[in-house]
Scaffold this motif. Structure first.
Motif: not given
Ligand SMILES: *[C@@H]1O[C@H](CO)[C@@H](O)[C@H](O)[C@H]1NC(C)=O
Ligand SMILES: *[C@@H]1O[C@H](CO)[C@@H](O)[C@H](O)[C@H]1NC(C)=O
Ligand SMILES: *[C@@H]1O[C@H](CO)[C@@H](O)[C@H](O)[C@H]1NC(C)=O
Ligand SMILES: *[C@@H]1O[C@H](CO)[C@@H](O)[C@H](O)[C@H]1NC(C)=O
Length: 316
Positions: A36-43
């Motif tokens: 989905g749409w979020l702050v992704p862990p990998g940048g």
């Protein structure tokens, strides 16, 4: 150390999920797949990777799957995307899941406007194949209602027969957003010009015998009451042919789109049809991305200098 390992593992898991999701060759793309749409862990690489695995065509729909209140999604310019500037989005949706129709070919840029979400990698750019959008840049269409504005046609030079022809007024109008409720102010010398509102056909053929309305005293104020192309000229002999003509694209004052999913191409804030018409003398349609104001500035400066030198030669 453990933290790095964890996020690397998480990212690897997401990457696998992306690969699994990418085979859905449909018109609707859920951005980031199951993540989905979020702050992704990998940048930022997370969404770049996801986008690289898809191919987008005009008409496709992006679904930003997020929880209302925790994220938002905004379409921004390339510059704002790169600098994570969240101040003037072209389009913004705070209710998830949000749908966005990729109405035209070209590059699209999306970010989250919350806190440091964009800096942390919640950003997506996509390349869409297909014909480019109309001339009017969506970036010029205000994303939220604004107070009505007064525009002085031709700025300090006003309404006259421009020495270089109609490009003067198309340059003036370029990169301006005309919204229903705005007022055009035409300044001229009484009994040397007038302001005639005309039809498209009459504008194109310089037929000035049957204007819709005429204003004969300066300053003439014309309030834009309906969306669509609006055409102005002067009924004085040859003024139209010589370039005293102005065509503007008026857009409806934007209302907040209904929350939720089935948002039509309104998501892309496109002007009404017919807007692809460019006033004569203005450049051919380009992509839906904001255009540089440089050409119009250059043209305007050229005319100011011309006028200045004409005025000076009279004085001397
Ligand atoms: C959106 O996310 C929710 C919660 O993670 C999930 O249940 C739902 O299936 C997702 N919707 C889409 C269209 O992927
Ligand atoms: C779109 O594709 C072009 C050419 O392949 C590339 O130069 C450009 O950077 C791409 N834009 C985005 C937003 O990925
Ligand atoms: C536009 O002009 C009118 C009349 O001069 C004035 O009352 C109004 O405040 C102006 N509006 C703006 C936004 O400047
Ligand atoms: C034009 O004429 C009107 C009405 O006679 C007058 O009010 C206005 O001040 C004049 N404008 C100019 C620029 O001379």
């Amino acid at each position: 150390m453990a933290k790095t390992l964890l996020s690397t593992t998480l990212f690897a898991a997401f990457a696998v999920a992306f690969l699994a999701a990418q085979t859905t060759a449909e018109d609707v793309f859920v951005v980031g797949g199951p993540m989905g749409w979020l702050v992704p862990p990998g940048g930022p690489i997370a969404y770049a990777t996801w986008a690289a695995l898809q191919s987008f065509e005009d008409g496709d729909i992006l679904v930003f799957n997020f929880t209302t209140g925790e994220q938002d999604v905004a379409r921004v310019t390339k510059e704002a995307f790169e600098s994570c500037d969240t101040k003037n989005p072209i389009w913004i949706e705070k209710n998830g899941p949000a749908r966005f129709t990729l109405a035209y070919g070209g590059d699209y840029y999306f970010i989250s406007t919350l806190d440091r979400h964009c800096q942390l990698g919640q950003k997506l750019s996509v390349n869409v194949t297909g014909p480019p959008g109309p001339t009017t840049s969506p970036a010029l269409v205000p994303s939220r209602p604004r107070a009505p504005m007064n525009y002085t046609v031709g700025d300090v030079l006003g309404w006259f027969v421009p020495p270089g022809g109609s490009i003067f007024y198309s340059a003036w109008a370029k990169n301006k957003a005309f919204v229903v409720g705005d007022t055009l102010v035409f300044n001229f010398i009484n009994r040397t010009q007038d302001v005639a509102v005309v039809t498209k056909a009459d504008y194109e053929t310089c037929e000035t015998d049957r204007p819709i309305t005429t204003y004969t005293t300066s300053p003439a104020r014309y309030t834009l009451t309906s969306p669509g192309m609006t055409y102005f000229t002067s009924t004085y002999d040859d003024h139209c042919e010589l370039g005293q003509r102005l065509a503007i694209n008026v857009v409806a004052a934007t209302a907040r789109p209904p929350s939720g999913s089935t948002m039509p191409p309104s998501g892309s804030a496109m002007p009404p049809s017919g807007s692809a018409m460019s006033p004569s003398g203005s450049p051919a349609p380009t992509s839906g991305l904001p255009q540089s104001s440089a050409p119009s500035l250059a043209v305007m400066s050229f005319f100011y200098l011309t006028i200045l030198s004409i005025a000076t030669s009279f004085v001397l």
